[in-house]
Design a protein around this motif. Structure first.
Motif, PDB file in Angstrom:
ATOM      1  N   GLU A 104      39.546  48.752  28.775  1.00 34.48           N
ATOM      2  CA  GLU A 104      38.535  48.286  29.728  1.00 34.48           C
ATOM      3  C   GLU A 104      38.963  46.907  30.203  1.00 34.48           C
ATOM      4  OE1 GLU A 104      34.252  48.406  29.193  1.00 34.48           O
ATOM      5  OE2 GLU A 104      34.541  50.077  27.806  1.00 34.48           O
ATOM      6  N   VAL A 105      39.087  46.780  31.508  1.00 37.45           N
ATOM      7  CA  VAL A 105      39.551  45.520  32.085  1.00 37.45           C
ATOM      8  C   VAL A 105      38.329  44.727  32.538  1.00 37.45           C
ATOM      9  CG1 VAL A 105      41.056  44.479  33.822  1.00 37.45           C
ATOM     10  CG2 VAL A 105      41.612  46.741  32.881  1.00 37.45           C
ATOM     11  N   LEU A 126      45.137  44.929  38.230  1.00 35.63           N
ATOM     12  CA  LEU A 126      46.065  45.172  37.124  1.00 35.63           C
ATOM     13  C   LEU A 126      46.807  46.496  37.326  1.00 35.63           C
ATOM     14  CD1 LEU A 126      47.163  44.073  34.490  1.00 35.63           C
ATOM     15  CD2 LEU A 126      45.285  45.191  33.294  1.00 35.63           C
ATOM     16  N   LEU A 127      46.087  47.491  37.852  1.00 36.62           N
ATOM     17  CA  LEU A 127      46.714  48.784  38.124  1.00 36.62           C
ATOM     18  C   LEU A 127      47.857  48.616  39.134  1.00 36.62           C
ATOM     19  CD1 LEU A 127      46.315  51.872  37.474  1.00 36.62           C
ATOM     20  CD2 LEU A 127      45.095  52.006  39.637  1.00 36.62           C
ATOM     21  N   HIS A 181      50.430  40.656  29.722  1.00 36.95           N
ATOM     22  CA  HIS A 181      50.281  39.223  29.411  1.00 36.95           C
ATOM     23  C   HIS A 181      50.755  38.364  30.585  1.00 36.95           C
ATOM     24  CE1 HIS A 181      49.043  38.913  25.143  1.00 36.95           C
ATOM     25  NE2 HIS A 181      49.552  40.135  25.055  1.00 36.95           N
ATOM     26  N   GLN A 182      51.898  38.739  31.138  1.00 40.70           N
ATOM     27  CA  GLN A 182      52.452  37.946  32.243  1.00 40.70           C
ATOM     28  C   GLN A 182      51.542  38.018  33.472  1.00 40.70           C
ATOM     29  OE1 GLN A 182      56.448  39.043  33.377  1.00 40.70           O
ATOM     30  NE2 GLN A 182      56.641  37.347  34.852  1.00 40.70           N
ATOM     31  N   ALA A 183      51.029  39.229  33.741  1.00 42.73           N
ATOM     32  CA  ALA A 183      50.158  39.393  34.922  1.00 42.73           C
ATOM     33  C   ALA A 183      48.912  38.523  34.795  1.00 42.73           C
ATOM     34  CB  ALA A 183      49.762  40.858  35.075  1.00 42.73           C
ATOM     35  N   LEU A 184      48.374  38.467  33.576  1.00 42.01           N
ATOM     36  CA  LEU A 184      47.164  37.650  33.393  1.00 42.01           C
ATOM     37  C   LEU A 184      47.503  36.165  33.478  1.00 42.01           C
ATOM     38  CD1 LEU A 184      45.443  39.791  30.636  1.00 42.01           C
ATOM     39  CD2 LEU A 184      44.591  39.405  32.964  1.00 42.01           C
ATOM     40  N   ALA A 185      48.667  35.789  32.939  1.00 36.72           N
ATOM     41  CA  ALA A 185      49.069  34.379  33.006  1.00 36.72           C
ATOM     42  C   ALA A 185      49.317  33.957  34.453  1.00 36.72           C
ATOM     43  CB  ALA A 185      50.327  34.165  32.159  1.00 36.72           C
ATOM     44  N   ALA A 205      46.680  34.053  39.368  1.00 39.28           N
ATOM     45  CA  ALA A 205      46.387  33.422  40.661  1.00 39.28           C
ATOM     46  C   ALA A 205      47.400  33.884  41.707  1.00 39.28           C
ATOM     47  CB  ALA A 205      46.397  31.903  40.520  1.00 39.28           C
ATOM     48  N   ARG A 206      48.672  33.917  41.306  1.00 36.00           N
ATOM     49  CA  ARG A 206      49.711  34.350  42.265  1.00 36.00           C
ATOM     50  C   ARG A 206      49.560  35.832  42.584  1.00 36.00           C
ATOM     51  NH1 ARG A 206      55.172  32.973  39.781  1.00 36.00           N
ATOM     52  NH2 ARG A 206      55.977  33.875  41.707  1.00 36.00           N
ATOM     53  N   VAL A 207      49.235  36.618  41.549  1.00 35.99           N
ATOM     54  CA  VAL A 207      49.060  38.063  41.756  1.00 35.99           C
ATOM     55  C   VAL A 207      47.915  38.300  42.732  1.00 35.99           C
ATOM     56  CG1 VAL A 207      48.332  40.216  40.631  1.00 35.99           C
ATOM     57  CG2 VAL A 207      50.029  38.731  39.525  1.00 35.99           C
ATOM     58  N   ARG A 208      46.822  37.594  42.495  1.00 40.71           N
ATOM     59  CA  ARG A 208      45.641  37.728  43.362  1.00 40.71           C
ATOM     60  C   ARG A 208      45.966  37.371  44.800  1.00 40.71           C
ATOM     61  NH1 ARG A 208      40.395  36.431  40.121  1.00 40.71           N
ATOM     62  NH2 ARG A 208      39.968  38.655  39.815  1.00 40.71           N
ATOM     63  N   ALA A 209      46.613  36.243  44.952  1.00 49.09           N
ATOM     64  CA  ALA A 209      46.930  35.766  46.305  1.00 49.09           C
ATOM     65  C   ALA A 209      47.814  36.781  47.013  1.00 49.09           C
ATOM     66  CB  ALA A 209      47.607  34.401  46.233  1.00 49.09           C
ATOM     67  N   HIS A 210      48.783  37.304  46.266  1.00 50.99           N
ATOM     68  CA  HIS A 210      49.694  38.276  46.855  1.00 50.99           C
ATOM     69  C   HIS A 210      48.942  39.544  47.275  1.00 50.99           C
ATOM     70  CE1 HIS A 210      53.317  40.638  47.494  1.00 50.99           C
ATOM     71  NE2 HIS A 210      52.696  41.609  46.852  1.00 50.99           N
ATOM     72  N   LEU A 211      48.073  40.040  46.394  1.00 48.85           N
ATOM     73  CA  LEU A 211      47.353  41.280  46.690  1.00 48.85           C
ATOM     74  C   LEU A 211      46.357  41.091  47.835  1.00 48.85           C
ATOM     75  CD1 LEU A 211      46.784  42.714  43.108  1.00 48.85           C
ATOM     76  CD2 LEU A 211      48.095  43.771  44.952  1.00 48.85           C
TER      77      LEU A 211
END
Ligand SMILES: *Cc1c(COP(=O)(O)O)cnc(C)c1O
Length: 427
Positions: A305-306, A318-319, A386-390, A393-399
């Motif tokens: 559960e995320v 995350l998916l 772990h890396q995605a959560l760390a 911010a960059r992942v969010r901005a990119h998506l």
């Protein structure tokens, strides 16, 4: 097991190389001893008996009965037809109370024969139908309750049985996920009037396609046997309406072969589950559903559960990260049957209908496991998470800037979808 250090690698979603060259699937088929399977195929072909309750189907049934302990455990062509036939054989009609958070076949098996599935919300902790919400849904048209042991974790059979008895309702279980599991020291198969197993290619014991109806009722078993064979009684006497729900000899050969390896499959699933726990331990943004109990379980699903309430990534974010790495996690059983086209009319009611189902369906991620997945794979998946959560911010901005095509696609289907889904590329 150690955490894998991914060094200074770039997440694939941010332009790096995927962590896996080959996709890591949910529900890749487990196959036992291929030489035994080939030998069974040779014997079958020499015999020239390919269907119609042949010796392999009979042997498979004996083995199912030995393991489950019910008086009957009737092999069928799949679990969906087994559900349809059992629902009909039990005499259900009108309305049947069922969870929405399940694979859509549970609801379809009712709706396709003109029975209205009345969707009940789940308990957010167990993901199973919440007995406390069942009674409010009972109407004069209600004839039964169809529970589901989601992820192989038994639903509250005792509470459901008491409600059914109090209101004179039938009780049936979709046990597609719960083969070889037990509940209160009783094997799944013995609860309600009948329970239906699935042996689809994605389930931990597969017969290519297949299912079984477990029951302790001789009368119900007789009806089911007749109905899966066109209503025949004897060679040319048809005494009732029926369909073709028989299991083939080829499927039974696969089933017998895989049952020989059941303990090994469970051990692999359990080891994988424990590897994931170790990898994800301590992360608040992602929590694994507890699969342990003091009783046999099959561990075929690893369910996360995320939780993005603490500023982490959403399940869908995350998916996207995982899919970019070739980790083909799935959002089972999003968005819940009540939001699928054939049932949307019923869910149009305003005011947060099935709030727990909606909330859980937005958070759940089914992670790759089974015999095709090993501890090293899982440590890499853990490192990616772990890396995605760390780097959220960059992942969010990119998506936000570049949404994945997946978001625009129709709802993800269950792996029991079109051919190839279970063993080939999923999306
Ligand atoms: C897989 C599944 C079914 C359908 O099983 P088939 O054998 O593919 O027809 C039904 N219910 C649930 C909960 C399932 O996961």
């Amino acid at each position: 097991m150690r955490l894998v250090s991914m060094g200074s690698r770039t997440l694939a979603i941010l332009g790096g190389t995927p962590a896996f060259q080959q996709p890591l699937h949910v529900g890749r088929p487990n196959v036992g001893d291929r030489r035994r399977l080939a030998a069974r195929f040779d014997e079958m072909l020499d015999r020239g008996w390919l269907s119609n309750n042949g010796p392999l189907v009979q042997a498979f049934e004996r083995e199912l009965v030995r393991r489950v302990g019910t008086r009957h455990c009737i092999p069928t062509c799949n679990a969906t037809v087994a559900l349809e036939v059992t629902i009909r054989a039990m005499g259900l009609g009108g309305e049947v109370i069922v969870p929405s958070f399940t694979f859509v076949a549970t609801a379809h098996a009712l709706q396709i024969q003109g029975i209205t599935p009345v969707f009940c919300d789940i308990d957010p902790a167990s993901h199973n139908i919440d007995p406390a919400r069942v009674e409010a849904l009972i109407t004069p048209r209600t004839t039964g309750i169809l529970g589901v042991h989601l992820w192989g974790r038994p639903c509250d059979t005792g509470a459901l049985a008491r409600i059914a008895a109090r209101h004179g309702l039938h009780l049936l279980f979709d046990a597609a996920h719960a083969f070889a599991a037990s509940h209160e020291k009783t094997m799944i198969g013995h609860f309600g009037e009948a329970e239906v197993f699935s042996f689809h290619a994605t389930k931990f014991i597969n017969t290519f396609e297949g299912g079984a109806v477990a029951t302790n009722s001789d009368a119900l078993a007789e009806k089911v046997r007749r109905m899966i064979n066109f209503g025949f009684q004897g060679y040319d006497s048809v005494i009732a309406l029926g369909t073709n729900g028989k299991m083939s000899e080829a499927s039974a050969a696969m089933g017998l072969t895989n049952l020989d390896s059941l303990e090994e499959f469970v051990a692999v699933n359990r080891r994988n589950y424990e590897c994931y726990r170790e990898q994800l331990d301590g992360l608040e943004a992602i929590r694994l559903l507890d699969m342990h109990s003091g009783e046999p379980r099959n561990y075929q699903y690893v369910i996360a559960e995320v939780d993005d309430s603490g500023g982490g990534l959403t399940r869908d974010e995350l998916l996207s990260v995982l899919h970019a790495e070739n980790v083909l996690a799935r959002r089972y059983f999003y968005p819940g049957c009540h939001r699928m086209a054939p049932y949307q009319r019923e869910s149009a009611a305003p005011g947060g209908w099935l709030p727990n189902t909606d909330r859980v369906a937005a958070r759940v991620l089914s992670l790759p496991t089974g015999c095709a997945v090993g501890p090293h794979d899982i440590s890499v998946v853990g490192a990616v998470i772990h890396q995605a959560l760390a780097e959220r911010a960059r992942v969010r901005a990119h998506l936000a800037q570049d949404p994945p095509p997946q978001a625009a696609r129709p709802l993800a289907t269950h792996a029991a979808g079109p051919p190839g889904r279970s063993s080939g590329p999923v999306d």
